[in-house]
Write a protein that holds these residues in place. Structure first.
Motif, mmCIF file in Angstrom:
data_model
loop_
_atom_site.group_PDB
_atom_site.id
_atom_site.type_symbol
_atom_site.label_atom_id
_atom_site.label_comp_id
_atom_site.label_asym_id
_atom_site.label_seq_id
_atom_site.Cartn_x
_atom_site.Cartn_y
_atom_site.Cartn_z
ATOM 1 N N LEU A 117 -35.230 -12.215 29.237
ATOM 2 C CA LEU A 117 -36.331 -10.900 29.173
ATOM 3 C C LEU A 117 -36.995 -10.689 27.846
ATOM 4 N N GLY A 118 -36.342 -10.920 26.921
ATOM 5 C CA GLY A 118 -36.697 -10.968 25.499
ATOM 6 C C GLY A 118 -37.651 -11.881 25.197
ATOM 7 N N VAL A 119 -37.134 -13.253 25.580
ATOM 8 C CA VAL A 119 -37.884 -14.300 25.176
ATOM 9 C C VAL A 119 -39.276 -14.358 25.628
ATOM 10 N N PHE A 120 -39.334 -13.894 27.169
ATOM 11 C CA PHE A 120 -40.624 -13.968 27.699
ATOM 12 C C PHE A 120 -41.573 -13.098 27.197
ATOM 13 N N GLU A 121 -40.999 -11.856 26.663
ATOM 14 C CA GLU A 121 -41.888 -10.881 25.910
ATOM 15 C C GLU A 121 -42.247 -11.413 24.571
ATOM 16 N N GLU A 122 -41.455 -12.258 23.990
ATOM 17 C CA GLU A 122 -41.630 -12.728 22.878
ATOM 18 C C GLU A 122 -42.850 -13.926 22.731
ATOM 19 N N MET A 123 -42.990 -14.503 23.951
ATOM 20 C CA MET A 123 -43.964 -15.371 24.048
ATOM 21 C C MET A 123 -45.344 -14.661 24.122
ATOM 22 N N PHE A 124 -45.314 -13.701 24.761
ATOM 23 C CA PHE A 124 -46.416 -12.965 24.850
ATOM 24 C C PHE A 124 -46.941 -12.081 23.558
ATOM 25 N N ASP A 125 -45.845 -11.622 22.989
ATOM 26 C CA ASP A 125 -45.991 -10.969 21.568
ATOM 27 C C ASP A 125 -46.543 -12.140 20.674
ATOM 28 N N ARG A 126 -46.071 -13.330 20.630
ATOM 29 C CA ARG A 126 -46.570 -14.173 19.849
ATOM 30 C C ARG A 126 -47.793 -14.425 19.939
ATOM 31 N N ALA A 127 -48.558 -14.619 21.297
ATOM 32 C CA ALA A 127 -49.725 -14.865 21.348
ATOM 33 C C ALA A 127 -50.798 -13.919 21.028
ATOM 34 N N ALA A 128 -50.077 -12.460 21.030
ATOM 35 C CA ALA A 128 -50.892 -11.235 20.702
ATOM 36 C C ALA A 128 -51.065 -11.165 19.340
ATOM 37 N N GLN A 129 -50.267 -11.805 18.267
ATOM 38 C CA GLN A 129 -50.224 -11.680 16.904
ATOM 39 C C GLN A 129 -51.332 -12.591 16.656
ATOM 40 N N LEU A 130 -51.623 -13.659 17.386
ATOM 41 C CA LEU A 130 -52.608 -14.764 17.158
ATOM 42 C C LEU A 130 -54.065 -14.347 17.639
ATOM 43 N N VAL A 131 -54.138 -13.340 18.450
ATOM 44 C CA VAL A 131 -55.362 -12.915 19.062
ATOM 45 C C VAL A 131 -55.361 -11.623 19.324
ATOM 46 N N ASP A 132 -56.477 -10.780 18.625
ATOM 47 C CA ASP A 132 -56.367 -9.107 18.991
ATOM 48 C C ASP A 132 -56.770 -9.000 20.191
ATOM 49 N N ASP A 133 -57.708 -9.594 20.812
ATOM 50 C CA ASP A 133 -58.276 -9.226 22.239
ATOM 51 C C ASP A 133 -57.049 -9.278 23.303
ATOM 52 N N PRO A 134 -56.813 -8.232 23.968
ATOM 53 C CA PRO A 134 -55.825 -8.185 24.780
ATOM 54 C C PRO A 134 -55.906 -9.133 26.020
ATOM 55 N N LEU A 135 -57.131 -9.570 26.418
ATOM 56 C CA LEU A 135 -57.710 -10.461 27.570
ATOM 57 C C LEU A 135 -57.195 -11.907 27.068
ATOM 58 N N HIS A 136 -57.536 -12.360 25.819
ATOM 59 C CA HIS A 136 -57.462 -13.718 25.422
ATOM 60 C C HIS A 136 -55.845 -13.842 24.899
ATOM 61 N N ALA A 137 -55.537 -12.852 24.472
ATOM 62 C CA ALA A 137 -54.153 -13.026 24.028
ATOM 63 C C ALA A 137 -53.041 -13.200 25.265
ATOM 64 N N TYR A 138 -53.359 -12.545 26.464
ATOM 65 C CA TYR A 138 -52.663 -12.751 27.850
ATOM 66 C C TYR A 138 -52.942 -14.083 28.217
ATOM 67 N N LEU A 139 -54.101 -14.392 28.130
ATOM 68 C CA LEU A 139 -54.464 -15.672 28.493
ATOM 69 C C LEU A 139 -53.634 -16.990 27.851
ATOM 70 N N ALA A 140 -53.524 -16.717 26.538
ATOM 71 C CA ALA A 140 -52.789 -17.614 25.496
ATOM 72 C C ALA A 140 -51.286 -17.412 25.995
ATOM 73 N N GLY A 141 -50.979 -16.341 26.257
ATOM 74 C CA GLY A 141 -49.422 -16.087 26.608
ATOM 75 C C GLY A 141 -49.031 -16.836 27.908
ATOM 76 N N LEU A 142 -50.055 -17.051 28.801
ATOM 77 C CA LEU A 142 -49.613 -17.834 30.060
ATOM 78 C C LEU A 142 -49.931 -19.265 29.779
ATOM 79 N N LYS A 143 -50.485 -19.466 28.875
ATOM 80 C CA LYS A 143 -50.541 -21.083 28.618
ATOM 81 C C LYS A 143 -49.362 -21.410 27.993
ATOM 82 N N LEU A 144 -48.997 -20.562 27.158
ATOM 83 C CA LEU A 144 -47.591 -20.933 26.559
ATOM 84 C C LEU A 144 -46.370 -20.799 27.363
#
Length: 216
Positions: A79-106
């Motif tokens: 559970l924590g690792v999945f959240e970590e993937m999306f948090d990592r994407a959010a740290q790279l991209v400020d925009d929530p949509l593009h961060a979510y899209l990046a998290g999905l790719k990861l």
């Protein structure tokens, strides 16, 4: 199951007793993923793990206790690792949509590696055989699913606040859709013996999310 990311973390020295417990659980998890919990016997686990029956019962009261431990380990580890993937994407991209899209790719890349190494889904296996367990296991499975849903829904609601959906879609359904894509993709990938099929399904969901909030 997110072994790929976990291997990036520094190894810690584990006491011998915990090593034995982990070995039992590793053997049991592999067997459950391969043929289900009902078909996994304690004697088989003893043989594969190279331990005595007394050694097994030192760590687990019975098979139901082992099932509970497997799900708790999955919850604490994944559970924590999945959240970590999306948090990592959010740290790279400020925009929530593009961060979510990046998290999905990861997520797609990570799940492709996992399914290639050990295909199947522990949670799905237990849910389909919940008559084998007591209420504690079922309650834990329900709680995990709700946690995943809430994690995804929180991110999707943040997207919708900036990008109003271009189509009429319930945001909770959009969050549930990712769970359905992952679990359904695992089932299809295992049925047709194409482990990397799951990654393609996650990326297709990613295209859909982009279209919902940005249009075609």
């Amino acid at each position: 199951m997110v072994q790929t990311l976990l291997r990036e973390r520094p190894a810690l020295r584990v006491p011998r007793g915990e090593q034995t417990r982990d070995r039992i659980m590793d053997v049991a998890e592999a067997s459950v993923l391969a043929k289900g919990f009902a078909a996994t016997s304690i004697d088989e686990i003893l043989f594969e793990a190279g331990i005595t029956k007394s050694g097994f019962f030192y760590h687990f009261r019975d098979k139901n206790d082992l099932a509970l431990a497997l799900i708790e380990r999955f919850r604490d580890r994944d559970l924590g690792v999945f959240e970590e993937m999306f948090d990592r994407a959010a740290q790279l991209v400020d925009d929530p949509l593009h961060a979510y899209l990046a998290g999905l790719k990861l997520l797609a890349e990570t799940m492709a590696d996992i399914q290639a190494e050990r295909p199947g889904c522990l949670v799905a296996t237990f849910i389909y055989q919940d008559q084998q367990f007591d209420g504690r296991v079922r309650t834990l499975l329900t709680g995990m699913t709700e946690t995943w849903r809430d994690q995804f829904l929180t991110r999707i609601e943040a997207i919708a606040a900036i990008y109003p959906p271009k189509v009429d879609v319930d945001l909770r359904d959009l969050a549930d859709m990712l769970l359905a894509v992952v679990d359904g993709g695992i089932v299809i990938a295992k049925a047709v013996r194409q482990p990397r099929l799951l990654a393609g399904q996650i990326l297709a969901y990613r295209v859909f999310v982009r279209a919902v909030f940005l249009g075609t």
